[in-house]
Design a protein around this motif. Structure first.
Motif, PDB file in Angstrom:
ATOM      1  N   SER A 222       4.873   6.644  15.422  1.00 29.93           N
ATOM      2  CA  SER A 222       4.301   6.095  16.637  1.00 29.93           C
ATOM      3  C   SER A 222       5.352   6.095  17.734  1.00 29.93           C
ATOM      4  CB  SER A 222       3.808   4.670  16.394  1.00 29.93           C
ATOM      5  OG  SER A 222       2.807   4.656  15.406  1.00 29.93           O
ATOM      6  N   PRO A 223       4.938   6.057  19.003  1.00 28.01           N
ATOM      7  CA  PRO A 223       5.911   6.016  20.096  1.00 28.01           C
ATOM      8  C   PRO A 223       6.903   4.863  19.948  1.00 28.01           C
ATOM      9  CG  PRO A 223       3.715   6.422  20.944  1.00 28.01           C
ATOM     10  CD  PRO A 223       3.556   6.109  19.486  1.00 28.01           C
ATOM     11  N   ARG A 224       6.415   3.738  19.403  1.00 31.71           N
ATOM     12  CA  ARG A 224       7.297   2.605  19.106  1.00 31.71           C
ATOM     13  C   ARG A 224       7.158   2.298  17.628  1.00 31.71           C
ATOM     14  NH1 ARG A 224       6.107  -2.127  23.298  1.00 31.71           N
ATOM     15  NH2 ARG A 224       7.805  -3.044  22.091  1.00 31.71           N
ATOM     16  N   PRO A 225       8.034   2.886  16.785  1.00 30.27           N
ATOM     17  CA  PRO A 225       7.890   2.758  15.338  1.00 30.27           C
ATOM     18  C   PRO A 225       7.851   1.322  14.837  1.00 30.27           C
ATOM     19  CG  PRO A 225       9.505   4.444  15.881  1.00 30.27           C
ATOM     20  CD  PRO A 225       9.163   3.736  17.166  1.00 30.27           C
ATOM     21  N   GLU A 226       8.435   0.394  15.615  1.00 30.18           N
ATOM     22  CA  GLU A 226       8.428  -0.998  15.164  1.00 30.18           C
ATOM     23  C   GLU A 226       7.064  -1.650  15.324  1.00 30.18           C
ATOM     24  OE1 GLU A 226       9.401  -1.063  19.539  1.00 30.18           O
ATOM     25  OE2 GLU A 226       9.872   0.147  17.776  1.00 30.18           O
ATOM     26  N   MET A 227       6.142  -0.994  16.061  1.00 29.76           N
ATOM     27  CA  MET A 227       4.800  -1.527  16.263  1.00 29.76           C
ATOM     28  C   MET A 227       3.776  -0.507  15.753  1.00 29.76           C
ATOM     29  SD  MET A 227       5.045  -3.220  20.073  1.00 29.76           S
ATOM     30  CE  MET A 227       3.308  -3.677  19.971  1.00 29.76           C
ATOM     31  N   VAL A 228       3.217  -0.778  14.588  1.00 29.21           N
ATOM     32  CA  VAL A 228       2.228   0.111  14.008  1.00 29.21           C
ATOM     33  C   VAL A 228       0.947  -0.673  13.793  1.00 29.21           C
ATOM     34  CG1 VAL A 228       1.706   1.720  12.161  1.00 29.21           C
ATOM     35  CG2 VAL A 228       4.072   1.331  12.830  1.00 29.21           C
ATOM     36  N   TRP A 229      -0.122  -0.289  14.497  1.00 24.35           N
ATOM     37  CA  TRP A 229      -1.379  -0.992  14.379  1.00 24.35           C
ATOM     38  C   TRP A 229      -2.065  -0.639  13.071  1.00 24.35           C
ATOM     39  CZ3 TRP A 229      -1.747  -4.669  17.822  1.00 24.35           C
ATOM     40  CH2 TRP A 229      -1.138  -4.496  19.071  1.00 24.35           C
ATOM     41  N   GLN A 230      -2.798  -1.609  12.526  1.00 23.10           N
ATOM     42  CA  GLN A 230      -3.496  -1.407  11.264  1.00 23.10           C
ATOM     43  C   GLN A 230      -4.485  -0.258  11.348  1.00 23.10           C
ATOM     44  OE1 GLN A 230      -2.816  -2.962   8.360  1.00 23.10           O
ATOM     45  NE2 GLN A 230      -4.238  -1.483   7.459  1.00 23.10           N
ATOM     46  N   GLY A 231      -5.095  -0.068  12.515  1.00 25.22           N
ATOM     47  CA  GLY A 231      -6.038   1.034  12.668  1.00 25.22           C
ATOM     48  C   GLY A 231      -5.400   2.380  12.397  1.00 25.22           C
ATOM     49  N   ALA A 232      -4.145   2.566  12.815  1.00 25.08           N
ATOM     50  CA  ALA A 232      -3.453   3.829  12.565  1.00 25.08           C
ATOM     51  C   ALA A 232      -3.180   4.014  11.078  1.00 25.08           C
ATOM     52  CB  ALA A 232      -2.146   3.866  13.356  1.00 25.08           C
ATOM     53  N   LEU A 233      -2.845   2.938  10.387  1.00 28.29           N
ATOM     54  CA  LEU A 233      -2.598   3.017   8.954  1.00 28.29           C
ATOM     55  C   LEU A 233      -3.882   3.333   8.195  1.00 28.29           C
ATOM     56  CD1 LEU A 233      -0.183  -0.045   8.521  1.00 28.29           C
ATOM     57  CD2 LEU A 233       0.381   2.349   8.999  1.00 28.29           C
ATOM     58  N   ASP A 234      -4.982   2.736   8.624  1.00 26.69           N
ATOM     59  CA  ASP A 234      -6.278   3.034   7.997  1.00 26.69           C
ATOM     60  C   ASP A 234      -6.665   4.489   8.203  1.00 26.69           C
ATOM     61  OD1 ASP A 234      -6.502   0.435   7.127  1.00 26.69           O
ATOM     62  OD2 ASP A 234      -7.768  -0.214   8.796  1.00 26.69           O
ATOM     63  N   LEU A 235      -6.373   5.011   9.388  1.00 31.54           N
ATOM     64  CA  LEU A 235      -6.677   6.415   9.660  1.00 31.54           C
ATOM     65  C   LEU A 235      -5.874   7.334   8.743  1.00 31.54           C
ATOM     66  CD1 LEU A 235      -6.876   6.422  13.547  1.00 31.54           C
ATOM     67  CD2 LEU A 235      -8.703   7.070  11.999  1.00 31.54           C
ATOM     68  N   ALA A 236      -4.604   7.004   8.529  1.00 30.62           N
ATOM     69  CA  ALA A 236      -3.764   7.820   7.646  1.00 30.62           C
ATOM     70  C   ALA A 236      -4.361   7.881   6.250  1.00 30.62           C
ATOM     71  CB  ALA A 236      -2.346   7.256   7.611  1.00 30.62           C
ATOM     72  N   LYS A 237      -4.868   6.763   5.754  1.00 27.90           N
ATOM     73  CA  LYS A 237      -5.517   6.753   4.440  1.00 27.90           C
ATOM     74  C   LYS A 237      -6.764   7.622   4.447  1.00 27.90           C
ATOM     75  CE  LYS A 237      -5.885   2.264   4.037  1.00 27.90           C
ATOM     76  NZ  LYS A 237      -6.186   0.942   3.448  1.00 27.90           N
ATOM     77  N   GLU A 238      -7.562   7.512   5.518  1.00 29.10           N
ATOM     78  CA  GLU A 238      -8.799   8.272   5.594  1.00 29.10           C
ATOM     79  C   GLU A 238      -8.537   9.772   5.607  1.00 29.10           C
ATOM     80  OE1 GLU A 238     -12.940   8.334   5.498  1.00 29.10           O
ATOM     81  OE2 GLU A 238     -11.539   6.658   5.307  1.00 29.10           O
ATOM     82  N   PHE A 239      -7.427  10.185   6.208  1.00 33.46           N
ATOM     83  CA  PHE A 239      -7.119  11.608   6.285  1.00 33.46           C
ATOM     84  C   PHE A 239      -6.865  12.211   4.900  1.00 33.46           C
ATOM     85  CE2 PHE A 239      -5.464  10.861  10.828  1.00 33.46           C
ATOM     86  CZ  PHE A 239      -6.736  11.043  11.332  1.00 33.46           C
ATOM     87  N   CYS A 240      -6.481  11.390   3.935  1.00 36.98           N
ATOM     88  CA  CYS A 240      -6.301  11.899   2.574  1.00 36.98           C
ATOM     89  C   CYS A 240      -7.618  12.389   1.996  1.00 36.98           C
ATOM     90  CB  CYS A 240      -5.704  10.812   1.680  1.00 36.98           C
ATOM     91  SG  CYS A 240      -3.987  10.395   2.065  1.00 36.98           S
ATOM     92  N   TYR A 241      -8.728  11.840   2.479  1.00 38.29           N
ATOM     93  CA  TYR A 241     -10.051  12.257   2.014  1.00 38.29           C
ATOM     94  C   TYR A 241     -10.658  13.324   2.931  1.00 38.29           C
ATOM     95  CZ  TYR A 241      -9.575   8.034  -0.783  1.00 38.29           C
ATOM     96  OH  TYR A 241      -9.119   7.077  -1.648  1.00 38.29           O
ATOM     97  N   VAL A 242     -10.349  13.237   4.223  1.00 39.36           N
ATOM     98  CA  VAL A 242     -10.880  14.215   5.171  1.00 39.36           C
ATOM     99  C   VAL A 242     -10.281  15.594   4.918  1.00 39.36           C
ATOM    100  CG1 VAL A 242     -11.054  14.826   7.616  1.00 39.36           C
ATOM    101  CG2 VAL A 242     -11.280  12.442   6.915  1.00 39.36           C
ATOM    102  N   PHE A 243      -8.992  15.623   4.521  1.00 39.76           N
ATOM    103  CA  PHE A 243      -8.287  16.887   4.283  1.00 39.76           C
ATOM    104  C   PHE A 243      -7.841  16.950   2.822  1.00 39.76           C
ATOM    105  CE2 PHE A 243      -7.471  15.561   8.702  1.00 39.76           C
ATOM    106  CZ  PHE A 243      -8.056  16.615   9.377  1.00 39.76           C
ATOM    107  N   PRO A 244      -8.735  17.267   1.914  1.00 38.29           N
ATOM    108  CA  PRO A 244      -8.399  17.205   0.490  1.00 38.29           C
ATOM    109  C   PRO A 244      -7.523  18.347  -0.011  1.00 38.29           C
ATOM    110  CG  PRO A 244     -10.636  18.036   0.772  1.00 38.29           C
ATOM    111  CD  PRO A 244     -10.144  17.654   2.142  1.00 38.29           C
ATOM    112  N   GLY A 245      -7.399  19.413   0.767  1.00 37.63           N
ATOM    113  CA  GLY A 245      -6.681  20.587   0.284  1.00 37.63           C
ATOM    114  C   GLY A 245      -5.240  20.689   0.743  1.00 37.63           C
ATOM    115  N   VAL A 246      -4.623  19.574   1.151  1.00 33.90           N
ATOM    116  CA  VAL A 246      -3.256  19.604   1.693  1.00 33.90           C
ATOM    117  C   VAL A 246      -2.258  20.061   0.624  1.00 33.90           C
ATOM    118  CG1 VAL A 246      -1.365  18.164   2.559  1.00 33.90           C
ATOM    119  CG2 VAL A 246      -3.690  17.868   3.462  1.00 33.90           C
ATOM    120  N   HIS A 247      -1.442  21.041   0.995  1.00 37.15           N
ATOM    121  CA  HIS A 247      -0.359  21.525   0.141  1.00 37.15           C
ATOM    122  C   HIS A 247       1.003  21.044   0.623  1.00 37.15           C
ATOM    123  CE1 HIS A 247      -2.443  24.999  -2.170  1.00 37.15           C
ATOM    124  NE2 HIS A 247      -3.368  24.196  -1.666  1.00 37.15           N
TER     125      HIS A 247
END
Length: 409
Positions: A222-247
């Protein structure tokens, strides 16, 4: 001085009030393609526009509305890369330009405050009265969007990018945009949260199979690594399912906890494993700014489970004050276990600018260790003398490769 390629880049701000020097620069570049950076609508722009047919890359960092108006009657036949920092609601000014850039492949739009594509707010889909050829969807291979867009209002699968390969989103509605696009050749996806914007998280509602070809995924800091909103963390988890073929994945330390911690999600109630487990084909994992003091048992257990899968690990540090990571002889049990886990469970480990304890002893049972370090004034950084000693200590050990390289700050 007579080599045209060294004159291929022009930052027009440097030639403010010096048109004769700018003309000399253009003469020395002869007929090679140009990369031009603009910061405002200055008089010297007229000199550049005489060579519009040679501009291959164009970056507009300021004064975009005035500059785009200057382009109203121009065609850019060789333009392949366009970056525009709008800093305001002037997306409409881009529409006519798209139809006059037949070679455009890479589009970066920053400062967005309304969607890239015009929509009909009442109908919630693309406005049928808008000419389709005004949008560069047919030719784009790379698209990057940044900004605080309130709502996309796009119909799922309504935007087709037939040749798009790379997509980077730093917006507060990334899931809505992903649901709206069809990009069968997409291979690389990058995400980071918008600055000072709380991402509105919603689970992906669409077939993940349309993103099966995505092999590279990046979750940037994030632009300010010390401030990470929960919404961004939830999105990161969701991307594991949206992009299942990551190498190949590159993730910042701030996303480790949500990706490696077992959890259940609304759309995946029967899963109680780490979201990153969904990347069953993962080959390489790069972690930026790993802090050994914030690593938990889930992270360690995940590597243990992946012991026999030949994962290649790369650790990168961009912070000169980072905690020592590799400290096998330390009395700190957590750091010692972390070192041992990497040693036993990874096919290879690459350290880039990661601070290490000195002296240190390496006995890698993994296939290789690559060590890249940047010297700093701190006493706990590896020095050139340490590297010589390190190479001697490793010569009798089973490490297949030790590679050390100093990088200037």
């Amino acid at each position: 001085m007579d080599t045209p390629s060294i004159w291929s880049e022009i930052n027009l701000r440097r030639y403010e009030g010096r048109p004769r020097l700018l003309k000399l620069h253009l003469e020395r570049s002869r007929q090679i393609p140009l990369t031009v950076s603009l910061h405002d609508d200055q008089p010297e722009l007229d000199v550049i526009l005489l060579h519009v047919s040679r501009i291959r890359a164009l970056r507009i960092f300021g004064g975009a509305p005035d500059i785009l108006n200057r382009f109203a009657s121009l065609t850019f036949p060789a333009l392949e890369f366009l970056l525009v920092d709008l800093n305001s609601e002037f997306v409409d000014l881009l529409l006519s330009l798209y139809s006059r850039t037949p070679a455009l492949k890479c589009l970066h739009l920053h400062g967005l405050y309304e969607p890239l594509l015009l929509t009909d707010p009442a109908a919630g889909h693309l406005n049928s009265s808008t000419p389709r050829n005004m949008y560069p969807v047919e030719s784009l291979t790379e698209l990057s969007l940044r900004g605080a867009i309130d709502d996309w209002r796009l119909t799922p699968n309504s935007i087709h990018f037939p040749v798009l390969e790379c997509l980077a989103l730093r917006i507060n509605y990334p899931v809505s945009f992903l649901e709206a696009i069809v990009a069968p050749k997409l291979e690389r996806f990058e995400f980071s949260r918008s600055f000072k914007i709380l991402p509105i998280h919603s689970a992906f509602n669409g077939p993940t199979s349309k993103f099966d070809n995505v092999r590279h995924l990046i979750c940037s800091a994030s632009p300010r690594p010390e401030m990470v909103w929960q919404g961004a963390l939830d999105l990161a988890k969701e991307f594991c399912y949206v992009f299942p073929g990551v190498h190949h994945a590159r993730i910042h330390m701030q996303y480790l906890c949500p990706l490696f911690s077992p959890c259940r999600t609304v759309h995946h109630p029967h899963d109680h494993h780490s979201p990153i487990d969904n990347w069953t084909h993962l080959e390489t994992l790069e972690i930026q700014d790993l802090d050994s003091n914030q690593v938990d048992m889930h992270f360690m257990d995940w590597f243990t489970k992946r012991r026999d899968l030949g994962l290649r690990l790369k650790l990168v540090s961009e912070r000169t004050t980072a905690n020592n990571l590799i400290a096998p002889n330390t009395s700190n049990a957590a750091k010692s276990r972390l070192y041992q886990t990497f040693q036993e469970c990874c096919a290879s480990v690459e350290l880039c600018c990661v601070p290490v304890s000195s002296p240190m002893y390496l006995s890698m049972s993994a296939g290789s260790l690559q060590l890249f370090t940047r010297p700093h004034s701190e006493s706990n950084q590896l020095s050139q003398t340490d590297l010589v000693a390190l190479a001697r200590m490793c010569s009798a050990e089973p490490a297949d490769m030790l590679r050390a390289q100093f990088c200037t700050p």
